[in-house]
Design a protein around this motif. Structure first.
Motif, PDB file in Angstrom:
ATOM      1  N   UNK A 130       0.824  -0.913   0.194  1.00 56.04           N
ATOM      2  CA  UNK A 130      -0.083  -0.165  -0.085  1.00 56.04           C
ATOM      3  C   UNK A 130       0.906   1.177  -0.084  1.00 56.04           C
ATOM      4  N   UNK A 131       0.956   2.035  -1.127  1.00 53.34           N
ATOM      5  CA  UNK A 131       1.809   3.104  -1.300  1.00 53.34           C
ATOM      6  C   UNK A 131       1.328   4.271  -0.332  1.00 53.34           C
ATOM      7  N   UNK A 132       0.193   4.228  -0.062  1.00 51.72           N
ATOM      8  CA  UNK A 132      -0.758   5.401   0.705  1.00 51.72           C
ATOM      9  C   UNK A 132      -0.226   5.177   2.272  1.00 51.72           C
ATOM     10  N   UNK A 133       0.344   3.734   2.383  1.00 56.11           N
ATOM     11  CA  UNK A 133       0.665   3.572   3.873  1.00 56.11           C
ATOM     12  C   UNK A 133       2.001   3.351   4.065  1.00 56.11           C
ATOM     13  N   UNK A 134       2.899   4.273   3.362  1.00 60.54           N
ATOM     14  CA  UNK A 134       4.327   4.056   3.446  1.00 60.54           C
ATOM     15  C   UNK A 134       4.870   2.723   2.864  1.00 60.54           C
ATOM     16  N   UNK A 135       4.220   2.211   1.659  1.00 58.28           N
ATOM     17  CA  UNK A 135       4.680   1.260   0.921  1.00 58.28           C
ATOM     18  C   UNK A 135       4.575  -0.063   1.947  1.00 58.28           C
ATOM     19  N   UNK A 136       3.612  -0.135   2.896  1.00 53.15           N
ATOM     20  CA  UNK A 136       3.543  -1.241   3.681  1.00 53.15           C
ATOM     21  C   UNK A 136       3.144  -2.545   3.065  1.00 53.15           C
ATOM     22  N   UNK A 137       3.697  -3.640   3.496  1.00 49.89           N
ATOM     23  CA  UNK A 137       3.067  -5.081   2.919  1.00 49.89           C
ATOM     24  C   UNK A 137       1.944  -5.264   3.691  1.00 49.89           C
ATOM     25  N   UNK A 138       0.877  -5.495   2.796  1.00 48.14           N
ATOM     26  CA  UNK A 138      -0.534  -5.683   3.581  1.00 48.14           C
ATOM     27  C   UNK A 138      -1.120  -6.970   3.228  1.00 48.14           C
ATOM     28  N   UNK A 139      -0.648  -7.721   2.327  1.00 47.76           N
ATOM     29  CA  UNK A 139      -1.195  -9.015   1.992  1.00 47.76           C
ATOM     30  C   UNK A 139      -0.105  -9.966   1.497  1.00 47.76           C
ATOM     31  N   UNK A 140      -0.023 -11.085   1.533  1.00 48.91           N
ATOM     32  CA  UNK A 140       0.946 -12.151   1.340  1.00 48.91           C
ATOM     33  C   UNK A 140       0.358 -13.417   0.744  1.00 48.91           C
ATOM     34  N   UNK A 141       1.276 -13.975  -0.406  1.00 51.01           N
ATOM     35  CA  UNK A 141       0.693 -15.291  -0.881  1.00 51.01           C
ATOM     36  C   UNK A 141       1.832 -16.031  -1.361  1.00 51.01           C
ATOM     37  N   UNK A 142       2.024 -17.359  -1.267  1.00 51.88           N
ATOM     38  CA  UNK A 142       2.992 -18.048  -1.856  1.00 51.88           C
ATOM     39  C   UNK A 142       2.626 -19.365  -2.432  1.00 51.88           C
ATOM     40  N   UNK A 143       3.234 -19.720  -3.302  1.00 54.82           N
ATOM     41  CA  UNK A 143       3.137 -20.940  -3.945  1.00 54.82           C
ATOM     42  C   UNK A 143       4.291 -21.772  -4.563  1.00 54.82           C
ATOM     43  N   UNK A 144       4.184 -23.245  -4.541  1.00 56.51           N
ATOM     44  CA  UNK A 144       5.504 -24.057  -5.039  1.00 56.51           C
ATOM     45  C   UNK A 144       4.836 -25.109  -5.611  1.00 56.51           C
ATOM     46  N   UNK A 145       5.904 -25.562  -6.245  1.00 59.60           N
ATOM     47  CA  UNK A 145       5.351 -27.015  -7.111  1.00 59.60           C
ATOM     48  C   UNK A 145       5.335 -28.297  -6.151  1.00 59.60           C
ATOM     49  N   UNK A 146       4.621 -28.922  -6.590  1.00 62.32           N
ATOM     50  CA  UNK A 146       4.329 -30.378  -5.803  1.00 62.32           C
ATOM     51  C   UNK A 146       3.856 -31.293  -6.768  1.00 62.32           C
ATOM     52  N   UNK A 147       3.885 -32.620  -6.124  1.00 62.11           N
ATOM     53  CA  UNK A 147       3.109 -33.653  -7.086  1.00 62.11           C
ATOM     54  C   UNK A 147       2.075 -34.257  -6.261  1.00 62.11           C
ATOM     55  N   UNK A 148       0.827 -34.547  -6.984  1.00 62.59           N
ATOM     56  CA  UNK A 148      -0.314 -35.035  -6.231  1.00 62.59           C
ATOM     57  C   UNK A 148      -0.419 -36.486  -6.776  1.00 62.59           C
ATOM     58  N   UNK A 149      -0.692 -37.341  -5.761  1.00 58.38           N
ATOM     59  CA  UNK A 149      -0.772 -38.581  -6.546  1.00 58.38           C
ATOM     60  C   UNK A 149      -2.636 -38.677  -6.703  1.00 58.38           C
ATOM     61  N   UNK A 150      -2.550 -39.542  -7.801  1.00 57.35           N
ATOM     62  CA  UNK A 150      -3.947 -39.632  -8.420  1.00 57.35           C
ATOM     63  C   UNK A 150      -4.468 -41.045  -8.283  1.00 57.35           C
ATOM     64  N   UNK A 151      -5.839 -41.127  -8.204  1.00 55.83           N
ATOM     65  CA  UNK A 151      -6.149 -42.645  -8.554  1.00 55.83           C
ATOM     66  C   UNK A 151      -5.484 -43.439  -9.691  1.00 55.83           C
ATOM     67  N   UNK A 152      -5.207 -44.765  -9.399  1.00 53.13           N
ATOM     68  CA  UNK A 152      -4.108 -45.377 -10.271  1.00 53.13           C
ATOM     69  C   UNK A 152      -2.730 -44.985 -10.100  1.00 53.13           C
ATOM     70  N   UNK A 153      -2.412 -44.348  -8.829  1.00 54.51           N
ATOM     71  CA  UNK A 153      -1.024 -44.063  -8.586  1.00 54.51           C
ATOM     72  C   UNK A 153       0.011 -43.316  -9.656  1.00 54.51           C
ATOM     73  N   UNK A 154      -0.832 -42.592 -10.659  1.00 52.44           N
ATOM     74  CA  UNK A 154      -0.078 -41.811 -11.278  1.00 52.44           C
ATOM     75  C   UNK A 154      -0.041 -40.168 -10.609  1.00 52.44           C
ATOM     76  N   UNK A 155       0.676 -39.413 -11.281  1.00 54.05           N
ATOM     77  CA  UNK A 155       0.923 -38.170 -10.390  1.00 54.05           C
ATOM     78  C   UNK A 155       0.629 -36.999 -11.196  1.00 54.05           C
ATOM     79  N   UNK A 156       0.468 -35.866 -10.559  1.00 56.02           N
ATOM     80  CA  UNK A 156       0.070 -34.657 -11.413  1.00 56.02           C
ATOM     81  C   UNK A 156       1.013 -33.550 -10.995  1.00 56.02           C
ATOM     82  N   UNK A 157       1.400 -32.587 -11.736  1.00 60.01           N
ATOM     83  CA  UNK A 157       2.345 -31.689 -11.231  1.00 60.01           C
ATOM     84  C   UNK A 157       1.297 -30.512 -10.958  1.00 60.01           C
TER      85      UNK A 157
END
Length: 426
Positions: free
Chosen positions: A60-87
């Motif tokens: 927020x630039x009006x508040x001294x460029x304060x960090x007011x929200x956060x978000x993170x993501x990362x890559x993972x593998x998810x096991x699916x029925x049949x023992x395959x995986x999804x990225x």
């Protein structure tokens, strides 16, 4: 300025990826967003997981460029029925400071991340929802359940004596060093047998074994034991803690299972027998167990097992590439089903024919044929891992059936031997 006419962040708010030098500021914003006192700096752990472009923030630039929200993501593998995986794109650390709610900050960060995930080739996104009514509008649906148990050892009568256990097997305690060495390899073997399970990163193991600390995550060393077969191969692991509670001169302790991995049923039986035999323990608590785990039926009296109070929906799933995701899993029967899918972002919207073969494979293609079912992409996510049924969604008014019996057909095709389940928060 707060929002523009379309509800997007206004000109005073900038959503962007942070630099590594901005991690301390981002870490403090997470504490505010999760309503936790910032008791100490978590930069050491955050640096272990830092990836340029994957740590987002709103300033927020009006508040001294304060960090007011956060978000993170990362890559993972998810096991699916049949023992395959999804990225998959795993979303976490989502916060908006209380002073900046209803300004479109979450929407801006989420849509930026999901669009980038599709470009990277992620077939789906996953998250753990702190509140139920937030993420459906982005196309997520609850896809697994956490189903915990509290077992009274006296009322249950303990485990049945006729349960098979591995011949020549043994259970031994592990040091933290042994756990750090053996745990990741065992988990990688186990997760490929369980639809809904995800990868554990090296940083996960460092945090959960005390090698690195994160203020607010109150790690305490527990008890770690491994099951080895007659050849000395590790086939299971249990991590637990025990409270020190006494009723006068009588022990009344609860053993809490924090992690439980078993590659086969006899190994699981052996580890449960070990847990139920610990001196002074009168109750065993398991916070997150698969909904179809047979543990209550292993007891002499299953009524001694009661549902844990934290049982609820757990992993949420957002499919990003419908044809690729549906082709990655297996199917229980041959058949054909036409789905009319709605999608708030339009990525998977349209009419799709799911065709499955006797060998368990399936394919999904666009079609102009009449729809059998209409549902949004979040409900497709709920069905995908086998933890939810189409007939139950139909009864709840969460999908529309155009051909009588189509929901039952969907359940036949999507049926899985074991329910989708994920033991890991992130």
């Amino acid at each position: 300025m707060g929002n523009d006419a379309h509800g997007r962040p206004g000109q005073d708010i900038e959503i962007r990826a942070i630099t590594e030098e901005e991690i301390p500021v981002w870490d403090r914003a997470i504490a505010r967003g999760f309503l936790r006192p910032h008791i100490a700096d978590g930069t050491e752990f955050r640096r272990l997981t830092f990836e340029p472009g994957r740590f987002l923030a709103a300033f927020d630039r009006a508040d001294g460029d304060r960090c007011v929200a956060t978000f993170r993501s990362f890559d993972a593998e998810l096991t699916v029925p049949g023992n395959g995986t999804l990225p998959v794109d795993a979303v976490t650390a989502v916060t908006v400071n209380s002073t900046h709610r209803r300004r479109g900050l979450l929407s801006g960060m989420m849509r930026q991340d999901l669009a980038a995930a599709r470009e990277r080739g992620s077939l789906a996104a996953i998250l753990i929802a702190a509140e139920y009514n937030i993420y459906g509008r982005f196309g997520y649906g609850p896809a697994t359940r956490a189903h915990g148990l509290r077992i009274d050892l006296l009322r249950s009568g303990g485990l049945r004596a006729d349960l098979p256990v591995p011949e020549g097997g043994r259970v031994d305690f592990l040091s933290l060093e042994e756990l750090r060495k053996l745990g990741p390899e065992l988990h990688d073997r186990w997760r490929l047998t369980q639809p809904g399970a995800i990868t554990r990163s090296p940083a996960w193991w460092k945090l959960h074994t005390g090698e690195v600390t994160l203020p607010g995550y109150d790690w305490k060393e527990g008890f770690y034991a491994a099951h080895r077969d007659a050849d000395g191969v590790v086939t299971g692991l249990i991590w637990y803690s025990v409270d020190d509670t006494w009723d006068g001169a009588f022990p009344n302790c609860t053993l809490t299972v924090n992690d439980f991995l078993a590659l086969d049923r006899p190994t699981a039986n052996a580890l449960w027998r070990f847990a139920f035999s610990v001196d002074w323990v009168r109750h065993v608590a398991v916070g997150n167990l698969s909904p179809d785990d047979p543990l209550p039926l292993l007891l002499n009296d299953p009524r001694g097992a009661k549902p844990h109070e934290e049982s609820c929906d757990f992993l949420w799933l957002r499919l990003l590439d419908l044809p690729a995701a549906l082709a990655a899993r297996s199917y229980a029967a041959p058949g054909r089903l036409v789905l009319q899918v709605t999608d708030p972002e339009g990525w998977t919207a349209g009419r799709w024919a799911l065709e499955t073969a006797a060998d368990g494979t399936g394919r999904c293609t666009r079609t102009d044929d009449p729809a059998d079912l209409t549902l949004d992409i979040g409900r497709v996510g709920s069905l995908y891992l086998g933890a939810e049924s189409a007939t139950r969604l139909l009864a709840a008014g969460l999908l529309t059936e155009h051909r009588p019996g189509a929901a039952a057909t969907a359940d036949l095709l999507l049926r899985t031997p074991t329910a989708g389940w994920n033991p890991d928060g992130f």
